[in-house]
Motif scaffolding. Structure first.
Motif, short mmCIF file in Angstrom:
data_model
loop_
_atom_site.label_atom_id
_atom_site.label_comp_id
_atom_site.label_asym_id
_atom_site.label_seq_id
_atom_site.Cartn_x
_atom_site.Cartn_y
_atom_site.Cartn_z
N LEU A 102 0.77 -1.10 -0.03
CA LEU A 102 -0.11 -0.07 0.01
C LEU A 102 0.96 1.25 -0.02
O LEU A 102 0.75 2.13 -0.64
CB LEU A 102 -0.93 0.08 1.27
CG LEU A 102 -2.05 -1.32 1.33
CD1 LEU A 102 -2.83 -1.02 2.60
CD2 LEU A 102 -2.95 -1.20 -0.01
N GLY A 103 1.94 1.20 0.67
CA GLY A 103 2.77 2.34 0.67
C GLY A 103 3.24 2.72 -0.43
O GLY A 103 3.48 3.69 -0.92
N LYS A 104 3.62 1.37 -1.29
CA LYS A 104 4.47 1.60 -2.75
C LYS A 104 3.16 2.51 -3.43
O LYS A 104 3.46 3.13 -4.38
CB LYS A 104 4.46 0.23 -3.18
CG LYS A 104 5.04 0.15 -4.49
CD LYS A 104 5.28 -1.23 -4.97
CE LYS A 104 5.43 -1.53 -6.61
NZ LYS A 104 5.48 -2.83 -6.91
N SER A 105 1.90 2.04 -3.35
CA SER A 105 0.86 2.49 -4.33
C SER A 105 0.72 3.92 -3.88
O SER A 105 0.53 4.95 -4.79
CB SER A 105 -0.31 1.59 -4.41
OG SER A 105 -0.94 1.83 -2.90
N LEU A 106 0.69 4.24 -2.82
CA LEU A 106 0.59 5.86 -2.27
C LEU A 106 1.59 6.66 -2.59
O LEU A 106 1.53 7.78 -2.90
CB LEU A 106 0.57 5.80 -0.67
CG LEU A 106 -0.74 5.14 0.02
CD1 LEU A 106 -0.60 5.02 1.28
CD2 LEU A 106 -2.12 6.13 -0.39
N ILE A 107 3.04 6.20 -2.48
CA ILE A 107 4.20 6.87 -3.03
C ILE A 107 3.90 7.12 -4.46
O ILE A 107 4.02 8.45 -5.03
CB ILE A 107 5.40 6.15 -2.79
CG1 ILE A 107 5.64 6.10 -1.31
CG2 ILE A 107 6.63 6.81 -3.52
CD1 ILE A 107 6.84 5.19 -1.02
N ALA A 108 3.44 6.35 -5.30
CA ALA A 108 3.35 6.40 -6.94
C ALA A 108 2.05 7.62 -7.00
O ALA A 108 2.11 8.30 -7.74
CB ALA A 108 2.87 5.16 -7.30
N LYS A 109 0.89 7.29 -6.31
CA LYS A 109 -0.23 7.92 -6.19
C LYS A 109 -0.06 9.62 -5.97
O LYS A 109 -0.54 10.31 -6.92
CB LYS A 109 -1.42 7.71 -5.75
CG LYS A 109 -2.75 8.29 -5.86
CD LYS A 109 -3.83 7.68 -4.98
CE LYS A 109 -4.93 8.55 -4.78
NZ LYS A 109 -5.67 8.71 -6.29
N TYR A 110 0.87 9.77 -5.15
CA TYR A 110 0.81 11.18 -4.58
C TYR A 110 2.25 11.60 -5.08
O TYR A 110 2.56 12.78 -4.54
CB TYR A 110 0.61 11.19 -3.18
CG TYR A 110 -0.64 10.91 -2.80
CD1 TYR A 110 -1.84 11.76 -3.05
CD2 TYR A 110 -1.34 9.65 -2.05
CE1 TYR A 110 -3.02 11.66 -2.61
CE2 TYR A 110 -2.43 9.51 -1.72
CZ TYR A 110 -3.60 10.54 -1.87
OH TYR A 110 -4.85 10.36 -1.44
N ASN A 111 2.97 11.01 -5.77
CA ASN A 111 4.42 11.59 -6.06
C ASN A 111 5.14 12.05 -4.85
O ASN A 111 5.91 13.15 -4.91
CB ASN A 111 4.24 12.54 -7.32
CG ASN A 111 3.65 12.28 -8.39
OD1 ASN A 111 3.84 11.32 -8.99
ND2 ASN A 111 2.74 13.09 -9.05
N LEU A 112 5.00 11.02 -4.08
CA LEU A 112 5.80 11.40 -2.76
C LEU A 112 7.28 11.31 -2.96
O LEU A 112 8.14 11.90 -2.11
CB LEU A 112 5.28 10.67 -1.41
CG LEU A 112 3.90 10.50 -1.31
CD1 LEU A 112 3.41 9.45 -0.27
CD2 LEU A 112 3.44 11.80 -0.93
N ASP A 113 7.83 10.56 -3.97
CA ASP A 113 9.28 10.60 -3.94
C ASP A 113 9.83 11.45 -5.04
O ASP A 113 11.01 11.20 -5.44
CB ASP A 113 9.58 8.99 -4.30
CG ASP A 113 9.13 8.58 -5.61
OD1 ASP A 113 8.21 9.29 -6.23
OD2 ASP A 113 9.36 7.48 -5.92
N GLU A 114 9.07 12.27 -5.57
CA GLU A 114 9.51 13.58 -6.48
C GLU A 114 10.73 14.16 -6.07
O GLU A 114 10.76 14.52 -4.80
CB GLU A 114 8.60 14.37 -6.75
CG GLU A 114 8.65 15.43 -7.73
CD GLU A 114 7.30 16.08 -8.26
OE1 GLU A 114 7.45 16.88 -9.24
OE2 GLU A 114 6.47 16.28 -7.53
#
Length: 550
Positions: free
Chosen positions: A193-205
């Protein structure tokens, strides 16, 4: 069919050190503020601690913040570190013990303890429940629940009683919606779920990609005459080649047991490398084997760990949710420790949520105050001062990277004005098989080294066989047409549990076989597959390993 739902103030995904610390601190704040708070923790393991695997040398700093009287309260943190030994293994027989002055200060362990983090989490769960937290083991969070504004609104637990095709069986039970004002994701390294959230919200930009290692651990009952309770041994070098990062450990725990393991960076290039077999070789080195004479192996496990450090740490908040602990990657690789940092991130998350709720927040906000609270805590400078540790090893190699880290940590306290970044991705470092040398591993001797299946047996792994496969292929043809043709299908080797095989059918064709019931939930396949074709998702509730005291 409309799902049943339950409402909470806060839902926490994962009963590891980060999730439980979040829950405990929330309830402590609620008591302090004379506030009613409904907090629940969902845990995919059959019990709290069943899926916890960590070395572990434990720094009790965060535990003391939660419970200043933790010693008198009976926390299972009792085996003090009595000595450190750091060895450079030159080959399968020779080693040099490094003097203290050439060892980074971060690897000195005065004041720390050798623990079972599984047992620490079981104790933390007892404290959380005593404070009023509801904990639901055997209930994996399968999906994120969003509201109409795109904010995180909770999670949906996994359906139970589906057959392999996804059709309901007689035992079918539909998963529930657990709705919350705020949801905290504490799934551990590479949480799906964390992986999907990082992608959805561009948290690693704007961040370096996260980097990973695979860590192995075995528990051995050894001869009491060879046991030195509290001794910590770390190693670098053999059996790993100079272009492969990692290191080994052996910790003398209580009850005449030692904890032995090996960590291998997952940016290795040779598709023929087998992390499991490297670990089996490792135990034959005299530095390690001397303690295992006449000993009995009693437990085995493996787990991925995030190694990127501060440069790879994503934004940890999003509308309605927070990432904490190894789900974000808060491990301090220079210390080879992530439990105290995971716990601290949970404490900061709880303090941030509590302040918002006391102020009348109705949920769904992006709690940007978390970033300020994080920056003002001891966690930010600790991670900042060790930000270059792993990138330096990747950029400069084991020798020069190690030399830089010793200089930086011992003489400058991590404040040298350099910022090494590793913007490569671990899976992309793998070279075609034709460009690499095949590795011949010795057969296990059944004394110090063993095969995968007998090892998985010791992890007490179990999955209901009649359920959808939790190791999902985006394209079923890639393993044979691409990965086998180009990389000799490395899934056969990087998996530490014998999940993946290439078999020849009666017609002479090659077939990719997934033995999902063997999976120990290490997540290595999700990380290292060179085609990024495998996605790990939660299996049916309580599936996976059942570690007793890892």
């Amino acid at each position: 069919m409309e799902r049943e739902s339950m409402d909470f103030d806060v839902v926490i995904v994962g009963a590891g050190p980060a999730g439980l610390s979040t829950a405990i601190r929330l309830m402590q704040n609620a008591q302090k503020n004379d506030q009613e708070l409904m907090v629940c923790v969902v845990e995919k393991g059959s019990e709290v601690g069943a899926h916890i695997l960590s070395g572990a040398v434990f720094e009790p700093r965060s535990l003391a913040e939660l419970f200043p009287e933790w010693e008198s309260m009976g926390a299972p943190v009792t085996t003090k570190v009595t000595g450190d030994g750091i060895y450079l293994l030159k080959n399968e027989e020779k080693a040099t013990k490094l003097p203290n002055f050439v060892v980074p200060k971060t690897m000195h362990n005065e004041g720390n303890y050798i623990v079972s983090m599984g047992n620490v989490c079981r104790w933390l769960a007892e404290q959380a429940e005593a404070l009023g937290v509801e904990i639901f083991p055997g209930f994996p969070a399968q999906e994120v629940l969003y509201d109409d504004n795109g904010s995180v609104a909770g999670v949906i637990t996994g359906d139970m009683g589906l057959d392999k095709a996804g059709n309901p069986k007689d035992s079918y039970v539909q998963g529930m919606e657990l709705r919350a004002k705020y949801t905290v994701f504490a799934e551990g390294c590479r949480g799906h779920l964390g992986k999907s959230l990082i992608a959805k919200y561009n948290l690693d930009e704007g961040k370096s990609p996260q980097h990973y290692g695979i860590g192995f651990k075995e528990i051995w009952d050894i001869d009491p005459a060879l046991h030195e309770e509290g001794l910590v041994v770390h190693t670098a070098g053999w059996p790993l080649e100079s272009d492969t990062g990692g290191g080994g450990y052996l910790y003398h725990a209580e009850n005449n047991q030692v904890l032995v393991g090996l960590i291998i960076d997952l940016n290795y290039a040779n598709p023929y490398l087998s992390p499991f077999d490297e670990f089996q070789r490792y135990k034959h080195h005299p530095v390690i084997a001397q303690y295992l004479k006449g000993a009995k192996r009693v437990s085995y496990g493996a787990r991925a760990l995030a190694k990127g450090g501060l440069n790879s740490l994503p934004k940890m908040t999003m509308p309605g949710g927070l990432l904490v602990g190894c789900d974000a990657g808060t491990i301090n690789t220079a210390k080879i420790k992530g439990n105290h940092t995971a716990m601290k991130s949970g404490i900061i998350a709880a303090d941030t949520i509590a302040a918002a709720l006391v102020g009348g927040d109705q949920g769904g906000s992006d709690l940007v105050a978390f970033e300020q609270n994080f920056a003002q805590s001891w966690l930010q400078p600790e991670l900042h001062n060790t930000r270059n540790f792993s990138p330096a090893m990747h950029k400069l190699g084991t020798f020069w990277g190690g030399a830089y880290n010793t200089l930086d940590q011992n003489f400058f306290g991590g404040r040298l004005p350099f910022n090494f970044k590793d913007d490569s991705r671990d899976y992309a470092q793998m070279k075609p098989a034709q460009n690499c040398k095949e590795i011949e591993y010795p057969k296990p001797d059944g004394v110090l080294s063993f095969d995968k299946l007998s090892s998985v047996f010791l992890s007490n792994t179990n999955h209901e066989e009649e359920q959808p496969c939790h190791l999902q292929l985006a394209d079923a043809e890639i393993p044979i047409k691409v990965n086998l043709a180009t990389y000799a299908e490395p899934a056969q080797r990087y998996c530490p549990a014998g999940v993946y095989e290439v078999q020849t059918t009666e017609s002479g064709e090659q077939e990719f076989v997934i033995n999902a019931q063997n999976c120990v939930h290490c997540k290595t396949c999700d990380i290292k597959d060179p085609s990024q074709n495998i996605t790990w998702v939660t299996p049916e509730g309580a599936g996976g390993p059942n570690y007793p005291n890892m």
